[in-house]
Design an enzyme around this catalytic site. Structure first.
Site, PDB file in Angstrom:
ATOM      1  N   ASP A 246      14.486   2.531  -3.461  1.00 12.77           N
ATOM      2  CA  ASP A 246      13.648   3.131  -4.497  1.00 12.77           C
ATOM      3  C   ASP A 246      14.181   4.468  -5.004  1.00 12.77           C
ATOM      4  OD1 ASP A 246      11.690   1.100  -4.486  1.00 12.77           O
ATOM      5  OD2 ASP A 246      10.678   2.006  -2.749  1.00 12.77           O
TER       6      ASP A 246
ATOM      7  N   GLU B 213       5.198   3.592   4.313  1.00  4.74           N
ATOM      8  CA  GLU B 213       5.764   4.255   3.135  1.00  4.74           C
ATOM      9  C   GLU B 213       4.732   5.177   2.499  1.00  4.74           C
ATOM     10  OE1 GLU B 213       7.575   3.169  -1.273  1.00  4.74           O
ATOM     11  OE2 GLU B 213       5.850   2.090  -0.499  1.00  4.74           O
TER      12      GLU B 213
ATOM     13  N   ARG C   6      20.568  -1.133  -6.131  1.00  2.00           N
ATOM     14  CA  ARG C   6      20.368  -2.373  -5.370  1.00  2.00           C
ATOM     15  C   ARG C   6      21.563  -3.297  -5.526  1.00  2.00           C
ATOM     16  NH1 ARG C   6      13.925  -3.080  -7.082  1.00  2.00           N
ATOM     17  NH2 ARG C   6      13.283  -1.138  -6.078  1.00  2.00           N
TER      18      ARG C   6
ATOM     19  N   ARG D 217       7.610  -2.518   8.353  1.00  2.00           N
ATOM     20  CA  ARG D 217       7.676  -1.433   7.378  1.00  2.00           C
ATOM     21  C   ARG D 217       6.539  -1.758   6.406  1.00  2.00           C
ATOM     22  NH1 ARG D 217       7.923  -0.877   1.567  1.00  2.00           N
ATOM     23  NH2 ARG D 217       8.990   1.073   1.066  1.00  2.00           N
TER      24      ARG D 217
ATOM     25  N   ASP E 223      -4.899  -5.365  -7.261  1.00  2.00           N
ATOM     26  CA  ASP E 223      -5.148  -4.450  -6.134  1.00  2.00           C
ATOM     27  C   ASP E 223      -6.242  -5.009  -5.224  1.00  2.00           C
ATOM     28  OD1 ASP E 223      -4.279  -1.575  -5.420  1.00  2.00           O
ATOM     29  OD2 ASP E 223      -6.454  -1.553  -5.135  1.00  2.00           O
TER      30      ASP E 223
ATOM     31  N   ASP F 165       4.434  -1.202   3.009  1.00  2.00           N
ATOM     32  CA  ASP F 165       4.588  -0.746   1.630  1.00  2.00           C
ATOM     33  C   ASP F 165       3.317  -0.053   1.117  1.00  2.00           C
ATOM     34  OD1 ASP F 165       6.270  -0.943  -0.827  1.00  2.00           O
ATOM     35  OD2 ASP F 165       4.538  -2.060  -1.580  1.00  2.00           O
TER      36      ASP F 165
ATOM     37  N   ASN G  86      -1.448  -3.901  -0.014  1.00  2.00           N
ATOM     38  CA  ASN G  86      -2.176  -3.263  -1.109  1.00  2.00           C
ATOM     39  C   ASN G  86      -2.403  -4.175  -2.304  1.00  2.00           C
ATOM     40  OD1 ASN G  86      -3.157  -0.962  -2.804  1.00  2.00           O
ATOM     41  ND2 ASN G  86      -1.247  -1.392  -3.911  1.00  2.00           N
ATOM     42  N   HIS G  87      -1.394  -4.970  -2.625  1.00  2.00           N
ATOM     43  CA  HIS G  87      -1.458  -5.699  -3.893  1.00  2.00           C
ATOM     44  C   HIS G  87      -0.755  -7.048  -3.834  1.00  2.00           C
ATOM     45  CE1 HIS G  87       2.308  -3.288  -4.017  1.00  2.00           C
ATOM     46  NE2 HIS G  87       2.808  -4.390  -4.541  1.00  2.00           N
TER      47      HIS G  87
ATOM     48  N   GLU H 243      -6.384   4.773  -4.654  1.00  2.00           N
ATOM     49  CA  GLU H 243      -6.743   3.693  -3.716  1.00  2.00           C
ATOM     50  C   GLU H 243      -7.419   2.500  -4.395  1.00  2.00           C
ATOM     51  OE1 GLU H 243      -8.949   5.549  -0.506  1.00  2.00           O
ATOM     52  OE2 GLU H 243      -7.255   6.864  -0.034  1.00  2.00           O
TER      53      GLU H 243
END
Ligand SMILES: *[C@@H]1O[C@H](CO)[C@@H](O)[C@H](O)[C@H]1NC(C)=O
Ligand SMILES: *[C@@H]1O[C@H](CO)[C@@H](O)[C@H](O)[C@H]1NC(C)=O
Ligand SMILES: *[C@@H]1O[C@H](CO)[C@@H](O)[C@H](O)[C@H]1NC(C)=O
Length: 498
Positions: A316, A249, A363, A223, A194, A225, A137-138, A181
């Site tokens: 998260d 996710e 974390r 996985r 993005d 994201d 995505n980014h 989006e």
């Protein structure tokens, strides 16, 4: 097919596991770790790491290799690691791996190209799978763009503005899916550029990249994201190019929003179940009504919810013990996670009952626990993985993994779930009372155990005789979960001495 040939030719030594399919993954259970926080190359169990202060703490791929026995000792046969790509050079925004700068280089804080290949080989030697976290995505960006324009040339391979959507901010407003989006995560002070994922050239580049990544590092699963931040048909192309099981996710509680993404991606993190699990198990004043309803809802709306991945903690979300520190409740939520339908994920540190709250406090550096294999939950997880794996192995036709769990009974604080065909079914009794609860019994019918037969409760290794009318009398002690299996079918398992 190119990537399959490339992988087997170049890395045949890593053995096994070419293009692991959803069916290959269905029998497995996954240990999720943050590469920076799990294990260091120097094997230190004392190196300081304050999760509140974001930044690198020194975990590496070599460190993971050195601690695979610890992971395998709990019965896991797959490991999900952090994104592997080169990151921006601001450690506070990059230690987790979600701020990538160059798709084709590795994050050298975690090790070298060869170290990552060695991790895959070491996992495969132990018949374990490698799951890599990927972001399409980014990108990350090291800079505040309030006054200085964004410099697109810092990103590889998408190095001009034309590869990115024009700047607009999602700003935590998820009400308009178009905006989710096409607009950007982050803010002017911490932008996540993005990617313009509808461009054919971008899609072709990502498809080629994922095939190269899978081939170069012998990756078995992905996985993915930020799935909802990209139009679904991008994922369909990406998933087909990858050709291996992926779990996406979609961090939403809404089944109607999450399930449709299964048309494009093999599996999804089971966030809809997560959002019912923690409220039930953290408080004795929550009834299981919503949890029970969610099981039916998932079953009706998802293409195949046995390919979803149940979890109760991740990097998260606040750790369960931060919501309620009671050990019996932790055992209940972990048992539910591992025995429910799908491919279960346990987040590194659950076995040590770590209690970090809202991210980044969740974390923690795992090495500071000393990798204590005598920890209560370490043993509980090992026993639960063992019974799940044994039940799967007893179904010669592979039916256990696709058998959809049945709610046998529930009341305001208990929920009883049966999974697996008669003769080797697991019946699990969960409750949310906590360890202070006085002993009580439930008389359970409909478990499909034979009248007058003997079942083993595998967490306490206690034999229980089924009544002549078929009733199972479940005795709950100190709020602990109960997990039953037919005694005769347990023979040869090694579980509870059988
Ligand atoms: C969502 O946002 C887009 C882009 O700004 C806009 O064109 C559209 O009308 C919005 N949809 C709704 C339902 O508000
Ligand atoms: C995979 O290896 C090839 C050959 O060395 C290289 O050209 C490509 O960039 C690599 N891809 C990734 C994603 O690392
Ligand atoms: C798998 O085997 C079980 C018995 O162990 C049987 O009840 C079930 O119908 C079988 N499923 C399929 C799909 O053959």
């Amino acid at each position: 097919m190119f990537h399959l040939l490339a992988r087997s030719a170049a890395f045949g030594f890593a053995g096994l596991a070419l293009a692991a399919t959803p069916a290959d993954w269905q029998t497995r259970s996954i240990y999720q770790l943050l590469t920076d926080r799990f294990a260091r190359t120097d094997g230190s169990t004392t190196a300081a790491c304050d999760p509140a202060t974001a930044g690198y703490c020194g975990g590496t791929w070599q460190g993971i290799i050195d601690q695979l026995d610890y992971i395998q000792g709990m019965g896991f046969d797959a490991v999900w690691i952090s994104p592997v790509t080169e990151q921006i050079d601001d450690p506070t925004r990059a230690y987790h791996g979600y701020s990538q700068q160059n798709l084709y280089n590795v994050n050298t804080n975690f090790g070298s190209y060869e170290d990552l290949q060695s991790l895959a080989a070491a996992l495969h030697d132990k018949n374990m799978y490698l799951m890599v976290d990927v972001v399409a995505n980014h990108f990350g960006y090291n800079g505040d763009i309030t006054s200085t324009p964004l410099d697109y040339s810092t990103m590889t391979p998408f190095n001009t503005a034309s590869y990115f959507h024009p700047i607009c901010w999602i700003d935590n407003d998820y009400s308009n899916q178009t905006i989710v989006e096409i607009c950007w995560l982050g803010s002017e002070k911490d932008p996540l550029p993005d990617v313009y994922t509808t461009l054919p050239e971008v899609r072709a580049t990502y498809s080629n990249w994922i095939q190269g990544l899978i081939a170069n590092y012998s990756v078995d699963g992905l996985r993915i994201d930020s799935v909802t931040n990209v139009e679904p048909d991008f994922w369909s192309v990406f998933q087909k190019a990858a050709g291996i099981y992926a779990v996406g996710e979609v961090s939403d509680s809404d089944v109607a929003l999450a399930c449709p993404y299964q048309d494009d991606i093999d599996g999804l993190l089971n966030y809809p179940m997560y959002y019912q699990l923690t409220p039930f198990f953290e408080s004795s004043s929550t009834t299981p009504d919503n949890l029970v309803a969610q099981i039916a809802y998932l079953n009706s709306l998802c293409t195949d919810y046995t390919l979803l991945a149940p979890f109760s903690e991740n990097h998260d979300q606040p750790r369960f013990p931060s919501l309620n520190p009671d050990m019996s409740l932790a055992e209940n939520v972990i048992a539910f996670t591992l025995l429910f339908d799908g491919i279960p994920i346990i987040y590194s540190g659950q076995e040590q009952h770590l209690d970090g709250g809202v991210s980044p406090l969740d974390r923690e550096a795992i090495w500071l626990t000393g990798y204590d294999t005598s920890a209560t939950l370490y043993g509980v997880i090992a026993q639960l993985n063992a019974i799940r794996k044994f039940a799967i192995s007893q179904d010669s036709n592979g039916s256990y993994v696709v058998y959809q769990a049945i709610v046998n009974y529930y009341d305001s604080n208990n929920v009883v779930i049966r999974k697996g065909y008669t003769g080797h079914q697991i019946v699990a009794v969960y409750n949310n009372f906590g360890s202070g609860k006085a002993e009580y019994t439930l008389s359970l019918t409909g478990t499909q155990y034979d009248a007058s037969s003997t079942v083993m409760e595998i967490l306490s290794c206690t034999e229980v005789t089924i009544g002549s009318d078929g009733t199972l009398t479940a005795t709950v002690k100190t709020g602990l979960p109960l997990v039953y299996y037919p005694l005769s079918a347990l023979s040869g398992s090694g579980i509870c001495g059988q």
